[in-house]
Design a protein around this motif. Structure first.
Motif, PDB file in Angstrom:
ATOM      1  N   GLN A 276       0.880  -1.142  -0.055  1.00 52.47           N
ATOM      2  CA  GLN A 276       0.018   0.047   0.100  1.00 52.47           C
ATOM      3  C   GLN A 276       0.779   1.272  -0.105  1.00 52.47           C
ATOM      4  N   ARG A 277       1.800   1.066   0.733  1.00 54.50           N
ATOM      5  CA  ARG A 277       2.910   2.375   0.675  1.00 54.50           C
ATOM      6  C   ARG A 277       3.479   2.501  -0.497  1.00 54.50           C
ATOM      7  N   LEU A 278       3.904   1.540  -1.238  1.00 54.47           N
ATOM      8  CA  LEU A 278       4.406   1.635  -2.580  1.00 54.47           C
ATOM      9  C   LEU A 278       3.531   2.176  -3.558  1.00 54.47           C
ATOM     10  N   ILE A 279       2.240   1.810  -3.471  1.00 55.71           N
ATOM     11  CA  ILE A 279       1.115   2.338  -4.417  1.00 55.71           C
ATOM     12  C   ILE A 279       1.053   3.844  -4.226  1.00 55.71           C
ATOM     13  N   ALA A 280       1.102   4.067  -3.137  1.00 55.80           N
ATOM     14  CA  ALA A 280       0.729   5.637  -2.675  1.00 55.80           C
ATOM     15  C   ALA A 280       1.952   6.316  -3.145  1.00 55.80           C
ATOM     16  N   LEU A 281       3.154   5.900  -3.090  1.00 59.75           N
ATOM     17  CA  LEU A 281       4.246   6.647  -3.495  1.00 59.75           C
ATOM     18  C   LEU A 281       4.293   6.495  -5.026  1.00 59.75           C
ATOM     19  N   ALA A 282       4.199   5.536  -5.814  1.00 60.60           N
ATOM     20  CA  ALA A 282       4.062   5.274  -7.091  1.00 60.60           C
ATOM     21  C   ALA A 282       3.005   6.271  -7.898  1.00 60.60           C
ATOM     22  N   GLN A 283       2.014   6.400  -7.075  1.00 59.84           N
ATOM     23  CA  GLN A 283       0.930   7.175  -7.910  1.00 59.84           C
ATOM     24  C   GLN A 283       1.273   8.824  -7.860  1.00 59.84           C
ATOM     25  N   GLY A 284       2.173   9.226  -7.138  1.00 62.75           N
ATOM     26  CA  GLY A 284       2.645  10.393  -7.008  1.00 62.75           C
ATOM     27  C   GLY A 284       3.766  10.710  -7.958  1.00 62.75           C
ATOM     28  N   ARG A 285       4.189   9.882  -8.880  1.00 61.00           N
ATOM     29  CA  ARG A 285       5.463  10.000  -9.511  1.00 61.00           C
ATOM     30  C   ARG A 285       5.173  10.183 -10.973  1.00 61.00           C
ATOM     31  N   PRO A 286       5.975  10.818 -11.927  1.00 56.64           N
ATOM     32  CA  PRO A 286       5.826  10.674 -13.180  1.00 56.64           C
ATOM     33  C   PRO A 286       6.278   9.419 -13.835  1.00 56.64           C
ATOM     34  N   THR A 287       5.641   9.064 -15.006  1.00 57.27           N
ATOM     35  CA  THR A 287       5.802   7.825 -15.310  1.00 57.27           C
ATOM     36  C   THR A 287       6.432   7.654 -16.892  1.00 57.27           C
ATOM     37  N   GLY A 288       7.145   6.608 -17.095  1.00 61.11           N
ATOM     38  CA  GLY A 288       7.652   6.452 -18.433  1.00 61.11           C
ATOM     39  C   GLY A 288       9.233   6.564 -18.666  1.00 61.11           C
ATOM     40  N   SER A 289       9.917   7.368 -17.667  1.00 62.66           N
ATOM     41  CA  SER A 289      11.266   7.612 -17.909  1.00 62.66           C
ATOM     42  C   SER A 289      12.042   5.998 -17.459  1.00 62.66           C
ATOM     43  N   ASP A 290      11.320   5.305 -16.898  1.00 61.67           N
ATOM     44  CA  ASP A 290      12.127   4.029 -16.535  1.00 61.67           C
ATOM     45  C   ASP A 290      11.870   3.039 -17.652  1.00 61.67           C
ATOM     46  N   VAL A 291      10.965   3.128 -18.477  1.00 60.00           N
ATOM     47  CA  VAL A 291      11.103   2.376 -19.863  1.00 60.00           C
ATOM     48  C   VAL A 291      12.093   2.695 -20.735  1.00 60.00           C
TER      49      VAL A 291
END
Lengths: 275, 201
Positions: free
Chosen positions: A255-270
């Motif tokens: 649950q903590r990871l989801i909360a943190l992840a949903q506050g981050r920009p996506t895509g650069s890891d790909v």
């Protein structure tokens, strides 16, 4: 659909979870994330905990579990534990592939017939270049072990870590892994990450929360953002990507990871392929 | 980060530096050193996420006056001989306008009666001394005097404040959390003993 499954469906977090089974290793690779070596503290995860958390992971909706280290197979009890874990979800286990000489390969028998893949590190088709980073005789041991593992019935993948190779080097590596029985879809190429021993290597790439795909990783020190997160530098475990010290019940770090992840920009890891 | 601290005694745990702050705690380090409580709690991010709002609610702005809150915090901390908390809250007490004699009385350097005469505050201070310095139930006459001066919601809040301060006192003392070097310099210029030798010993 649960919040965890929704987060996976939306791509906010990975469907795969990782364990650091241990931190010690028979090798001392130049780019190791965790400063692993024969002298490194073991920091082993309890096998009962790994099995329990794997069952919890399956119930929460995770579809695969990865096990890394250290050299995972320094723990002789690991094959049986992996077999039990794989009854919940498929398992991929990372290894340097150097311990399976002679009849030691028989120790892996408990894994046969289970959904377990072994991912072995092999960085270059040039033995000298490979061994420069991974240690003497590494190349010879790995190219000896891979065909024997396949012949014994294990599913084997190859992971190559290094700075972007030129086309000729890349092709030579692919020719090699194909010759060892590894198809292209089972060959993974990863960059050197600027953490652990890689922190001082020219050309390594940064790996913070903006670059790393959230992939929950359980260690003896707690739950982390990604398998590239629980790194060690100057004998200290990095805490910048620590999610929680609590790992059981698994729902808490998830649950903590989801909360943190949903506050981050996506895509650069790909783009960086740090998965 | 520890260079910002007074090093008469060093912390028994690592105080997380900004570059090692867990993702969930980075905002707390964005404006600089968040202090040793946060920097130590950051070792356990899920604890920090819970402890900080709790402590913030109890020690921060509330229905109680700042003066009452500082009486409770500084007196409790002095009774517990918590050097970190006494130093930190001596500075707060100065900033919120307590007199030097009031501060020294709360710290145990003067009799309370020399600085506090108002019935309400005397009742509060007797309650603090009984709760923070005693064991078991509080004597009936002290409780009656206190509850006679404060509404129930104030009794609840003040007693929670004393309890939370006790928790922080033991935490900070056990782990030898360091005060900021600037704070120690300031208190010493004001003439306060920052080592608390002999107070309530």
């Amino acid at each position: 659909m649960t919040a965890v499954r929704e987060a996976m469906e939306s791509g906010a977090i990975s469907r795969r979870m990782w364990f650091y089974a241990n931190y010690h290793c028979n090798l001392e690779c130049s780019y190791c994330l965790t400063e692993s070596s024969p002298r490194a503290p073991r920091r082993q995860l309890d096998h009962r905990l790994m099995k329990s958390l794997t069952r919890q992971a399956a119930d929460l909706g995770f579809e695969e579990v990865g096990v890394t280290g250290g050299e995972t197979f320094l723990d002789l009890a690991l094959p049986a534990t992996l077999a039990e874990m794989s009854e919940s979800v498929p398992v991929i286990v990372l290894t340097n592939g150097t311990l399976f000489v002679g009849d030691r390969l028989d120790r892996l028998a408990p894994m046969l017939g289970h959904e377990i893949s072994m991912q072995i590190s092999l960085d270059s088709a040039d033995p000298d270049l490979n061994d420069m980073a991974r240690g003497p005789e590494n190349f010879a041991k790995v190219v000896d072990a891979i065909p024997r593992l396949i012949e014994a019935g294990h599913h084997v993948r190859v992971a190559s870590t290094g700075q972007a190779p030129d086309d000729a080097s890349q092709e030579a590596l692919c020719v090699l892994h194909r010759s060892l029985g590894i198809p292209d879809e089972d060959h993974v190429v990863r960059p050197i990450v600027r953490r652990g021993r890689g922190a001082t290597i020219d050309g390594s790439i940064p790996a913070g929360p903006d670059e790393l795909f959230p992939e929950l990783t359980i260690t003896a020190d707690g739950a982390f953002w990604s398998p590239f997160a629980p790194t060690v530098f100057n004998d200290q475990v990095d805490t910048d990507l620590l999610v929680s010290r609590t790992v059981d019940p698994l729902s808490l770090p998830v649950q903590r990871l989801i909360a943190l992840a949903q506050g981050r920009p996506t895509g650069s890891d790909v783009a960086n392929n740090i998965r | 980060m520890q260079d910002r601290y007074h090093h008469e005694m060093s912390s028994r745990v690592s105080l997380i530096a900004a570059e090692q702050a867990p993702v969930s705690a980075r905002h707390l380090f964005a404006d600089g050193d968040p202090g040793p409580l946060v920097a130590s709690w950051a070792q356990v991010p899920e604890l920090l996420d819970t402890a900080l709002p709790f402590v913030g609610m109890i020690l921060g702005a509330s229905s109680l006056s700042v003066r009452y809150k500082e009486l409770a915090i500084l007196r409790t901390s002095a009774l517990m001989q918590c050097r970190f908390c006494v130093n930190a809250h001596t500075e707060v007490a100065v900033d919120v306008g307590l007199s030097e004699s009031e501060i020294r009385a709360l710290r145990g350097e003067l009799p309370l009666a020399e600085a506090f005469t108002a019935t309400t505050e005397v009742a509060l201070l007797r309650w603090i001394d009984a709760v923070a310095g005693g064991r078991g139930s509080v004597a009936q006459d002290i409780a009656d005097a206190f509850t006679g001066q404060f509404a129930d919601f104030e009794v609840v809040e003040l007693t929670m404040l004393i309890g939370a301060t006790l928790m922080l006192n033991r935490y900070a003392s056990a782990l030898q959390l360091p005060n900021g070097a600037d704070s120690i310099d300031r208190l010493q210029r004001l003439g306060y003993d920052t080592g608390l030798l002999g107070v309530f010993a």
